[in-house]
Motif scaffolding. Structure first.
Motif, PDB file in Angstrom:
ATOM      1  N   THR A 335    -147.346 -17.734  10.771  1.00  0.00           N
ATOM      2  CA  THR A 335    -147.839 -19.090  10.725  1.00  0.00           C
ATOM      3  C   THR A 335    -148.310 -19.793  11.451  1.00  0.00           C
ATOM      4  O   THR A 335    -149.093 -20.392  11.525  1.00  0.00           O
ATOM      5  CB  THR A 335    -146.360 -19.366  10.676  1.00  0.00           C
ATOM      6  OG1 THR A 335    -145.151 -18.993   9.915  1.00  0.00           O
ATOM      7  CG2 THR A 335    -146.487 -20.933  10.781  1.00  0.00           C
ATOM      8  N   ASN A 343    -154.950 -22.587   7.061  1.00  0.00           N
ATOM      9  CA  ASN A 343    -154.719 -22.486   5.493  1.00  0.00           C
ATOM     10  C   ASN A 343    -153.285 -23.622   5.701  1.00  0.00           C
ATOM     11  O   ASN A 343    -152.278 -23.340   6.305  1.00  0.00           O
ATOM     12  CB  ASN A 343    -153.543 -21.069   5.640  1.00  0.00           C
ATOM     13  CG  ASN A 343    -155.324 -20.342   5.401  1.00  0.00           C
ATOM     14  OD1 ASN A 343    -156.690 -20.509   4.883  1.00  0.00           O
ATOM     15  ND2 ASN A 343    -155.649 -19.364   5.673  1.00  0.00           N
ATOM     16  N   GLU A 344    -152.556 -24.150   4.151  1.00  0.00           N
ATOM     17  CA  GLU A 344    -152.005 -24.503   3.873  1.00  0.00           C
ATOM     18  C   GLU A 344    -150.848 -23.561   3.740  1.00  0.00           C
ATOM     19  O   GLU A 344    -149.563 -24.207   4.941  1.00  0.00           O
ATOM     20  CB  GLU A 344    -151.954 -25.583   3.157  1.00  0.00           C
ATOM     21  CG  GLU A 344    -150.003 -26.668   2.222  1.00  0.00           C
ATOM     22  CD  GLU A 344    -150.815 -27.309   1.588  1.00  0.00           C
ATOM     23  OE1 GLU A 344    -150.226 -27.997   0.828  1.00  0.00           O
ATOM     24  OE2 GLU A 344    -151.648 -27.663   0.651  1.00  0.00           O
ATOM     25  N   ASP A 345    -150.375 -22.835   2.933  1.00  0.00           N
ATOM     26  CA  ASP A 345    -149.582 -21.388   3.499  1.00  0.00           C
ATOM     27  C   ASP A 345    -149.424 -20.922   3.919  1.00  0.00           C
ATOM     28  O   ASP A 345    -150.522 -19.694   4.343  1.00  0.00           O
ATOM     29  CB  ASP A 345    -149.469 -20.730   1.407  1.00  0.00           C
ATOM     30  CG  ASP A 345    -149.270 -22.053   0.777  1.00  0.00           C
ATOM     31  OD1 ASP A 345    -148.945 -22.670   0.703  1.00  0.00           O
ATOM     32  OD2 ASP A 345    -149.402 -22.497  -0.573  1.00  0.00           O
ATOM     33  N   VAL A 347    -149.155 -16.815   4.277  1.00  0.00           N
ATOM     34  CA  VAL A 347    -149.197 -15.213   3.341  1.00  0.00           C
ATOM     35  C   VAL A 347    -149.073 -14.821   3.890  1.00  0.00           C
ATOM     36  O   VAL A 347    -149.174 -13.769   5.232  1.00  0.00           O
ATOM     37  CB  VAL A 347    -150.499 -15.643   2.611  1.00  0.00           C
ATOM     38  CG1 VAL A 347    -150.308 -14.668   0.914  1.00  0.00           C
ATOM     39  CG2 VAL A 347    -150.067 -17.027   1.576  1.00  0.00           C
ATOM     40  N   ARG A 352    -146.360 -15.806  -0.594  1.00  0.00           N
ATOM     41  CA  ARG A 352    -145.717 -16.928   0.353  1.00  0.00           C
ATOM     42  C   ARG A 352    -144.851 -16.861   0.723  1.00  0.00           C
ATOM     43  O   ARG A 352    -143.785 -16.605   0.125  1.00  0.00           O
ATOM     44  CB  ARG A 352    -145.749 -18.548  -0.437  1.00  0.00           C
ATOM     45  CG  ARG A 352    -145.936 -19.370  -0.212  1.00  0.00           C
ATOM     46  CD  ARG A 352    -146.487 -20.874  -0.706  1.00  0.00           C
ATOM     47  NE  ARG A 352    -145.650 -20.273  -1.907  1.00  0.00           N
ATOM     48  CZ  ARG A 352    -144.050 -21.666  -2.382  1.00  0.00           C
ATOM     49  NH1 ARG A 352    -143.654 -21.956  -0.576  1.00  0.00           N
ATOM     50  NH2 ARG A 352    -143.631 -21.405  -2.861  1.00  0.00           N
ATOM     51  N   ILE A 355    -141.119 -22.055   3.599  1.00  0.00           N
ATOM     52  CA  ILE A 355    -141.470 -23.305   3.962  1.00  0.00           C
ATOM     53  C   ILE A 355    -139.212 -22.892   5.153  1.00  0.00           C
ATOM     54  O   ILE A 355    -138.936 -23.028   6.303  1.00  0.00           O
ATOM     55  CB  ILE A 355    -141.629 -24.887   4.455  1.00  0.00           C
ATOM     56  CG1 ILE A 355    -140.826 -25.954   5.577  1.00  0.00           C
ATOM     57  CG2 ILE A 355    -140.068 -25.379   3.170  1.00  0.00           C
ATOM     58  CD1 ILE A 355    -142.551 -25.584   6.247  1.00  0.00           C
TER      59      ILE A 355
END
Length: 457
Positions: A335, A343-345, A347, A352, A355
């Protein structure tokens, strides 16, 4: 006309449902096992002197055994009779595998059908993702455990037979195999020595390290490895556990070798092979095992701090080990890395991470940190005359159910013993399980509050 208050009926049903929640049953089940073990250890037959232990010392020992920790207020080999030692090793086996595993085993022997409620309990106990194949998994866990412990016990018994009578060697071999596979760390060597006499013995060191690692990777991982020939695939969970375990073990061994190489109290006097074996064992045992071949109190501060870090992480989920678990650690590292990269995700292995998983990992880490900080603070008040690192080390060891000690545990005051008992219990069951057991069932929010902007960092 007869009127039925359905709302009241719903409330009663809800209360019953809450009471029977898996977390509540797991907490109460572990507490019951500990209490029974404590009462048995107070019996005169349990100790060599025929006096039994005081209830507080018995409760501490039973908690340490059931929570597979290994912290002791009295030396196991010097204090307990064979009956007492058998009580301890039984508590270790039950605590390591979980009392629900043994209950399921008894049900299967009696031909009783495993109900949905019992399957839900097993799912919670092993932190499994689904109910599918949970009973089959329990059967395999029992087989894996028997095979590994028998093999490890046999190897250790043969090795110990060169140092003691054969009967005693067999007893010692299987006691230490069960203790270390369940990541407990109890030993029978006497004088609080643990396995220090065998620091340069490759058979003992490599066998115990193998038992610790196998017990620490978790039964879900073992089962996937067993089925790999057929499936030819491993889950993201298993990949994370195996790779992180390898990184932490190799990295820990190398760092300890560097930190202790010139320490005359630890690795300094040993041969090159002995230095490697000593560093390897000390790199593996913080995975919540508790046995040691180097004197903990003589380690450098660098090694002690590294050990605290490794103890807090622990081993794999659904294993015999404690700590926040290496999957939790890996998810948070991933994270942070994703945030740095923008990065938004998050991985891992092209998958992915939801949350919900990230929030759960964050909750586990913060809960663990709070427990360790609070217990360290309280120990610094109740136990006088020690360096701060001693209190931090002991609190982390108890939370991670490790069992390594710098010598504080046997000197603990009654209040200090109660604090460590609570910490071991919380560390074994996990902060989330205990939290869910004492709070109301989580509800889905009927509405969402407006967003609030908060500056971070």
């Amino acid at each position: 006309m007869l009127k039925i208050d359905f709302s009241q009926l719903g409330d009663n049903h809800k209360k019953t449902k809450d009471y029977l929640d898996p977390p509540k049953i797991l907490v109460l089940g572990f507490a019951a096992v500990i209490l029974i073990g404590a009462l048995l250890l107070t019996l005169p037959i349990s100790t060599e002197d025929g006096n039994g232990l005081s209830f507080l010392d018995a409760l501490f020992t039973a908690t340490s055994a059931t929570c597979v920790t290994g912290l002791v207020v009295v030396d196991t080999g010097d204090t307990f009779s064979m009956f007492g030692e058998l009580v301890i090793i039984s508590l270790i086996q039950i605590g390591g595998l979980g009392f629900m595993t043994f209950a399921t085993f008894l049900f299967l022997l009696l031909g009783k059908k495993i109900s949905l409620k019992e399957r839900l309990l097993l799912k919670e106990a092993f932190n499994n993702f689904s109910l599918a194949g949970i009973v089959k998994l329990v059967k395999r866990i029992l087989i894996f455990t028997a095979v590994i412990e028998i093999l490890g016990g046999t190897i250790l018994a043969i090795r110990f037979s060169f140092d003691m009578p054969v009967g005693k060697a067999i007893y010692f071999g299987f006691f230490h195999a069960i203790s270390n596979f369940n990541n407990a760390g109890f030993d029978l060597m006497g004088e609080f020595r643990s396995l220090t006499p065998y620091v340069e013995d490759p058979i003992v060191v490599l066998t115990i390290c193998s038992l610790i690692i196998l017990g620490g990777i978790g039964f879900i991982v073992m089962n996937e490895l067993f089925e790999y020939r057929k499936t030819r695939r491993l889950s993201v969970h298993t990949k994370i556990v195996l790779i992180t375990t390898l990184i932490l073990t190799v990295g820990g061994t190398i760092l300890i070798l560097l930190f202790e190489y010139g320490n005359d109290q630890t690795l300094g006097p040993l041969s090159n092979t002995g230095k490697f074996l000593g560093a390897l064992f000390q790199g593996v045992t913080p995975r919540t095992a508790g046995s040691n071949t180097l004197p903990i109190a003589d380690l450098t501060h660098s090694t002690l701090f590294l050990t605290i870090f490794l103890m807090f992480i622990g081993a794999g989920s659904g294993s015999t080990a404690g700590g926040i678990k290496i999957t939790t650690f890996a998810v948070l590292i991933a994270t942070v890395w994703a945030q740095f990269k923008g990065n938004e995700d998050v991985v891992l292995f092209r998958r992915r991470v939801p949350i919900e998983t990230i929030l759960k990992a964050l909750t586990v880490v913060m809960s663990g940190l709070l427990i360790v900080i609070i217990i360290t603070f309280l120990l610094s008040i109740t136990e006088k005359g020690h360096d701060f690192i001693v209190y931090l080390f002991e609190a982390t060891s108890a939370f991670g159910t490790v069992g390594l000690s710098m010598g504080l545990t046997p000197e603990l005051s009654p209040i200090g013993r109660v604090l460590i008992i609570f910490t071991m219990f919380a560390g074994r069951l996990g902060p989330l399980t205990i939290g869910f057991a004492i709070t109301k069932r989580r509800k889905k929010e009927a509405f969402h509050h407006p967003k609030g902007n908060i500056m971070i960092g």
